[in-house]
Motif scaffolding. Structure first.
Motif, PDB file in Angstrom:
ATOM      1  N   TYR A  90      -3.590   7.640   2.982  1.00  0.00           N
ATOM      2  CA  TYR A  90      -3.250   7.229   1.622  1.00  0.00           C
ATOM      3  C   TYR A  90      -4.467   7.261   0.695  1.00  0.00           C
ATOM      4  CZ  TYR A  90       1.138   5.150   3.478  1.00  0.00           C
ATOM      5  OH  TYR A  90       2.360   4.934   4.061  1.00  0.00           O
ATOM      6  N   ILE A  91      -5.636   7.471   1.247  1.00  0.00           N
ATOM      7  CA  ILE A  91      -6.871   7.188   0.520  1.00  0.00           C
ATOM      8  C   ILE A  91      -7.016   8.010  -0.756  1.00  0.00           C
ATOM      9  CG2 ILE A  91      -8.279   8.861   1.803  1.00  0.00           C
ATOM     10  CD1 ILE A  91      -9.379   5.322   0.771  1.00  0.00           C
ATOM     11  N   HIS A  92      -6.519   9.245  -0.777  1.00  0.00           N
ATOM     12  CA  HIS A  92      -6.731  10.101  -1.941  1.00  0.00           C
ATOM     13  C   HIS A  92      -6.080   9.515  -3.196  1.00  0.00           C
ATOM     14  CE1 HIS A  92      -7.529  13.624  -4.323  1.00  0.00           C
ATOM     15  NE2 HIS A  92      -6.236  13.771  -4.588  1.00  0.00           N
ATOM     16  N   VAL A  93      -4.869   9.013  -3.065  1.00  0.00           N
ATOM     17  CA  VAL A  93      -4.183   8.425  -4.224  1.00  0.00           C
ATOM     18  C   VAL A  93      -4.967   7.228  -4.754  1.00  0.00           C
ATOM     19  CG1 VAL A  93      -2.125   7.159  -4.945  1.00  0.00           C
ATOM     20  CG2 VAL A  93      -1.893   9.244  -3.583  1.00  0.00           C
ATOM     21  N   PHE A  94      -5.482   6.406  -3.855  1.00  0.00           N
ATOM     22  CA  PHE A  94      -6.225   5.220  -4.283  1.00  0.00           C
ATOM     23  C   PHE A  94      -7.566   5.605  -4.910  1.00  0.00           C
ATOM     24  CE2 PHE A  94      -2.963   3.406  -1.778  1.00  0.00           C
ATOM     25  CZ  PHE A  94      -2.838   2.084  -2.167  1.00  0.00           C
ATOM     26  N   THR A  95      -8.176   6.675  -4.411  1.00  0.00           N
ATOM     27  CA  THR A  95      -9.405   7.170  -5.039  1.00  0.00           C
ATOM     28  C   THR A  95      -9.115   7.648  -6.457  1.00  0.00           C
ATOM     29  OG1 THR A  95     -10.319   7.848  -2.897  1.00  0.00           O
ATOM     30  CG2 THR A  95     -11.280   8.848  -4.869  1.00  0.00           C
TER      31      THR A  95
ATOM     32  N   LEU B 171       0.836  -1.206   0.000  1.00  0.00           N
ATOM     33  CA  LEU B 171       0.000   0.000   0.000  1.00  0.00           C
ATOM     34  C   LEU B 171       0.870   1.255   0.000  1.00  0.00           C
ATOM     35  CD1 LEU B 171      -2.761  -1.005   2.587  1.00  0.00           C
ATOM     36  CD2 LEU B 171      -2.986  -0.917   0.100  1.00  0.00           C
ATOM     37  N   LYS B 172       1.916   1.241   0.812  1.00  0.00           N
ATOM     38  CA  LYS B 172       2.821   2.394   0.869  1.00  0.00           C
ATOM     39  C   LYS B 172       3.526   2.595  -0.464  1.00  0.00           C
ATOM     40  CE  LYS B 172       6.593   4.400   3.576  1.00  0.00           C
ATOM     41  NZ  LYS B 172       7.521   4.211   4.730  1.00  0.00           N
ATOM     42  N   ASP B 173       3.902   1.504  -1.117  1.00  0.00           N
ATOM     43  CA  ASP B 173       4.583   1.594  -2.403  1.00  0.00           C
ATOM     44  C   ASP B 173       3.650   2.158  -3.474  1.00  0.00           C
ATOM     45  OD1 ASP B 173       7.018   0.912  -4.027  1.00  0.00           O
ATOM     46  OD2 ASP B 173       5.550  -0.308  -5.097  1.00  0.00           O
ATOM     47  N   ILE B 174       2.394   1.706  -3.470  1.00  0.00           N
ATOM     48  CA  ILE B 174       1.410   2.239  -4.430  1.00  0.00           C
ATOM     49  C   ILE B 174       1.205   3.729  -4.187  1.00  0.00           C
ATOM     50  CG2 ILE B 174      -1.006   2.146  -5.159  1.00  0.00           C
ATOM     51  CD1 ILE B 174      -0.938  -0.867  -4.422  1.00  0.00           C
ATOM     52  N   TYR B 175       1.087   4.092  -2.927  1.00  0.00           N
ATOM     53  CA  TYR B 175       0.890   5.503  -2.574  1.00  0.00           C
ATOM     54  C   TYR B 175       2.085   6.353  -3.015  1.00  0.00           C
ATOM     55  CZ  TYR B 175       0.718   9.665   0.379  1.00  0.00           C
ATOM     56  OH  TYR B 175       0.733  10.960   0.836  1.00  0.00           O
ATOM     57  N   THR B 176       3.285   5.861  -2.782  1.00  0.00           N
ATOM     58  CA  THR B 176       4.496   6.621  -3.100  1.00  0.00           C
ATOM     59  C   THR B 176       4.668   6.799  -4.603  1.00  0.00           C
ATOM     60  OG1 THR B 176       5.566   5.790  -1.086  1.00  0.00           O
ATOM     61  CG2 THR B 176       6.993   6.717  -2.798  1.00  0.00           C
ATOM     62  N   LYS B 177       4.401   5.757  -5.371  1.00  0.00           N
ATOM     63  CA  LYS B 177       4.593   5.821  -6.824  1.00  0.00           C
ATOM     64  C   LYS B 177       3.507   6.648  -7.515  1.00  0.00           C
ATOM     65  CE  LYS B 177       7.273   1.586  -7.303  1.00  0.00           C
ATOM     66  NZ  LYS B 177       7.321   0.182  -7.801  1.00  0.00           N
ATOM     67  N   ARG B 178       2.302   6.650  -6.973  1.00  0.00           N
ATOM     68  CA  ARG B 178       1.190   7.445  -7.513  1.00  0.00           C
ATOM     69  C   ARG B 178       0.957   7.187  -9.007  1.00  0.00           C
ATOM     70  NH1 ARG B 178      -0.210  12.002  -4.062  1.00  0.00           N
ATOM     71  NH2 ARG B 178       1.004  11.841  -2.144  1.00  0.00           N
ATOM     72  N   ASP B 179       1.063   5.941  -9.394  1.00  0.00           N
ATOM     73  CA  ASP B 179       0.797   5.541 -10.770  1.00  0.00           C
ATOM     74  C   ASP B 179      -0.699   5.261 -10.898  1.00  0.00           C
ATOM     75  OD1 ASP B 179       0.555   4.389 -13.259  1.00  0.00           O
ATOM     76  OD2 ASP B 179       1.755   2.608 -12.792  1.00  0.00           O
TER      77      ASP B 179
END
Length: 296
Positions: free
Chosen positions: A101-106, A42-50
């Protein structure tokens, strides 16, 4: 080991709110490493913001329209693909909200939904796909511009995307919430109120806000089918919403008896396993009709 100790403390002491002795087991280690691996991803997804990150999966649940027995909308549902496993949202959404982290995933989900709409819009006849948004999103005054930027990148009609929020959003920064809703509504986006009936609901506030659809939670449906008072309340609420031009939708319908009850109560849309289970967004074409075809 420090992280493992923190995990045990949260699990067995903080949650229990008592002092106790717990002997760590092999299962505790397995559970910890599962949580640790999930958090790392989850942290990696958030950091990369792809916004196209393949680990974030976009599933959808088609929604049945009673009037013509068709499927014209669907709700987007987030899943994760981690180490070959599909992870359900109840495992990771609390972490996303706790870690902010929720904003990036949204944004990732909105991007994937818009991409799906872009693929289907020329050939398939459908109204929209909805995306759930955390209450915190609408308290962020930049939220509307982030959404509109993604929509613009995919060159889709803004009205093809709809946003869901719970009533908790109305208890945040109400000025920011209205600011975002007004600008998104001006662009053509409609709003769904999710989980209606799960707690304290102010009908006046709901009907005076910019919601086009109110989704009745399955818990109020199940109570209404057993309790005369709740049954009468359903009648009154559905009638009030329709008088205000708001569409009533019920979710969690799993069998014929529940379906017949909801249709008899006047719900315009029904969501649940009785009609469709969650599927990858690419499979929505099995439910949406092509232009020029007739529903049967």
């Amino acid at each position: 080991m420090e992280g493992f100790n923190d995990y045990l403390h949260r699990t067995y002491i903080t949650e229990a709110k008592t002092y106790q002795v717990h002997i760590a087991t092999e299962q505790d280690y397995d559970d910890y490493f599962e949580v640790h691996t999930l958090f790392r991803e989850l942290k990696d997804i958030y950091t990369k913001r792809d916004l196209n990150d393949p680990r974030v999966l976009c599933y959808t649940q088609p929604i049945y329209r009673v009037a013509d027995h068709s499927f014209r909308t669907a709700e987007a549902l987030m899943r994760l693909a981690i180490d070959g496993k599909i992870i359900a949202p109840d495992k990771f959404i609390p972490i996303l909200e706790r870690e902010n982290y929720i904003h990036v995933f949204t944004e990732i989900m909105i991007n994937k939904v818009c991409a799906g709409i872009e693929r289907m819009q020329e050939e398939y006849d459908f109204d929209a796909i909805t995306v759930n948004c955390s209450p915190a999103e609408f308290s962020n005054r930049c939220f509307h511009s982030d959404v509109l930027e993604i929509i613009s990148a995919h060159q889709i009609q803004p009205g093809k995307l709809r946003l869901e929020m719970t009533e908790n959003a109305m208890f945040g920064d109400i000025d920011a919430v209205r600011f975002n809703m007004d600008r998104l509504a001006d662009a053509g986006i409609k709003f769904y109120l999710d989980d209606f009936g799960t707690g304290y609901s102010n009908l006046e506030r709901v009907t005076s806000s910019r919601f086009s659809t109110v989704k009745f939670d399955k818990s109020i449906l199940y109570r209404a089918m057993k309790n005369e008072g709740t049954d009468e309340l359903i009648d009154a609420m559905v009638a009030l919403l329709k008088r205000r031009g708001i569409t009533p939708l019920v979710e969690g319908v799993e069998d014929e008896m529940q379906s017949d009850y909801c249709i008899g109560k006047g719900f315009d849309y029904i969501q649940g396993f009785k009609y469709a289970k969650p599927i990858p967004i690419e499979s929505l074409t099995d439910y949406f009709a092509k232009y020029g075809t007739v529903n049967t």
